[in-house]
Design an enzyme around this catalytic site. Structure first.
Site, mmCIF file in Angstrom:
data_model
loop_
_atom_site.group_PDB
_atom_site.id
_atom_site.type_symbol
_atom_site.label_atom_id
_atom_site.label_comp_id
_atom_site.label_asym_id
_atom_site.label_seq_id
_atom_site.Cartn_x
_atom_site.Cartn_y
_atom_site.Cartn_z
ATOM 1 N N ARG A 222 0.842 -1.189 0.000
ATOM 2 C CA ARG A 222 0.000 0.000 0.000
ATOM 3 C C ARG A 222 0.882 1.246 0.000
ATOM 4 O O ARG A 222 1.978 1.236 0.603
ATOM 5 C CB ARG A 222 -0.881 0.037 1.251
ATOM 6 N N HIS A 270 -1.510 0.533 -9.813
ATOM 7 C CA HIS A 270 -2.229 -0.378 -8.904
ATOM 8 C C HIS A 270 -2.867 -1.525 -9.711
ATOM 9 O O HIS A 270 -4.063 -1.799 -9.623
ATOM 10 C CB HIS A 270 -3.293 0.384 -8.086
HETATM 11 C C1 OXD Z 1 -6.488 -5.502 -3.103
HETATM 12 C C2 OXD Z 1 -5.904 -4.559 -4.071
HETATM 13 O O1 OXD Z 1 -6.559 -5.175 -1.914
HETATM 14 O O2 OXD Z 1 -6.199 -4.685 -5.265
HETATM 15 O O3 OXD Z 1 -6.895 -6.592 -3.538
HETATM 16 O O4 OXD Z 1 -5.140 -3.687 -3.704
#
Ligand code: OXD
Length: 307
Positions: A222, A270
């Site tokens: 993240r 992402h």
């Molecule tokens: C998840 C993402 O949490 O795609 O699956 O980040």
């Protein structure tokens, strides 16, 4: 017992269709057309508006549309005592295995470097980059699969997690005090951790100073785990040789962000591992039935650990 899809900004029709295929009689509402809030007992959620979940007095399950649940815990008004589940799916881990291996092999084989030479019509053969030690931060379902995948590709893999984990052919470390041992010899540091108060900004100056000079960072955990200024400093001081980032503090990454045109930063949007709608729908439906029948939910997270 009604199911709510609460995913502002996401395309919902495919998920709706997949759920209806599993059971055409399911009562499904799509936020913001929620009807009577008392009906809602199961909510499928991705980046919901803060405070929204407290409006459903009969809500029993909050199901994350992804593997991460940090987006749910960001809500300061998150109602207590409601089960929270995450997606656990082999296709999520399979994609992540390929992503991490792809990025490492791209570096090792110098593919991006050659692309730059190509642009200048330069013929400059070099040996593959040396160094095949990978340190994985995060050994949950996805991290473990990635570790095993890299072992198969003959990388020397070590891993770090909050609690003790044993994975065949992987040297594992756990707990804050073992972080240095986990990263000090790594040529590639890969973050796949969940975002929690304990892992926020974990990719910082202190961690970079524990790493071997010239290590390469991959963050597909993240954005909140990375101290962005510390990364820029580590790159300009050549402490790290480069970074590939899939996740960011603010997404989409703002146009004016310095990462976009940084020569040592590789950006993916992402996209390292994306939810497979059909598989997700069947996992939501199974858990909806579990909830209805008073049975144990699959993949319920621990609210104290936030993962
Ligand atoms: C998840 C993402 O949490 O795609 O699956 O980040």
């Amino acid at each position: 017992m009604t199911l709510l899809i609460l995913m502002p900004g996401k395309e919902n029709s495919e998920l709706l269709k997949a759920l209806k295929t599993l059971n055409p009689n399911l009562d499904i509402r799509i936020w913001p057309e929620v009807g009577d809030v008392n009906d809602i007992s199961f909510a499928i959620v991705w980046n919901h508006p803060k405070g929204e979940l407290k409006n459903y007095p009969n809500l029993k399950v909050i199901a994350s549309f992804g593997a991460g649940v940090d987006h749910i815990f960001k809500d300061p008004d998150l109602p207590k005592n409601i089960a929270i589940t995450k997606l656990v799916d082999d296709s999520l881990s399979g994609q992540m295995c390929e992503y991490v291996a792809g990025v490492i092999l791209n570096q090792r084989l110098r593919l991006t470097e050659y692309r730059e030479y190509q642009a200048a019509s330069v013929w400059a053969p070099k040996a593959f980059k040396s160094g095949n030690n990978v340190s994985l931060l995060g050994l949950g379902h996805i991290g473990k699969e990635v570790a095993e995948y890299l072992v198969q590709l003959n990388f020397k893999v070590s891993g770090w997690s909050q609690s003790k984990k044993d994975i065949k052919n992987v040297t594992t470390f756990y707990g804050q005090s073992a972080l240095k041992q986990a990263v000090h010899d790594a040529d590639y540091i890969v973050c796949l951790l969940p975002l929690t108060p304990k892992t926020e900004n974990i990719l910082n100056k202190s961690l970079f100073s524990m790493a071997k000079k010239g290590a390469y960072l991959i963050n597909a955990g993240r954005g909140g785990q990375l101290n962005e200024d510390d990364l820029l400093d580590a790159l300009s001081e050549e402490k790290l040789s480069g970074a590939c980032l899939d996740v960011f503090k603010v997404e989409p990454l703002p146009k004016e962000h310095p990462f976009w045109c940084h020569p040592k930063i590789y950006i993916t949007p992402h996209s390292a591992s994306m939810t497979n709608i059909k598989k997700a729908a069947s996992q939501f439906y199974d858990n909806y039935l579990n909830m209805k029948n008073g049975e144990t939910l699959f993949h319920q997270i621990d609210p104290d650990r936030e993962y």
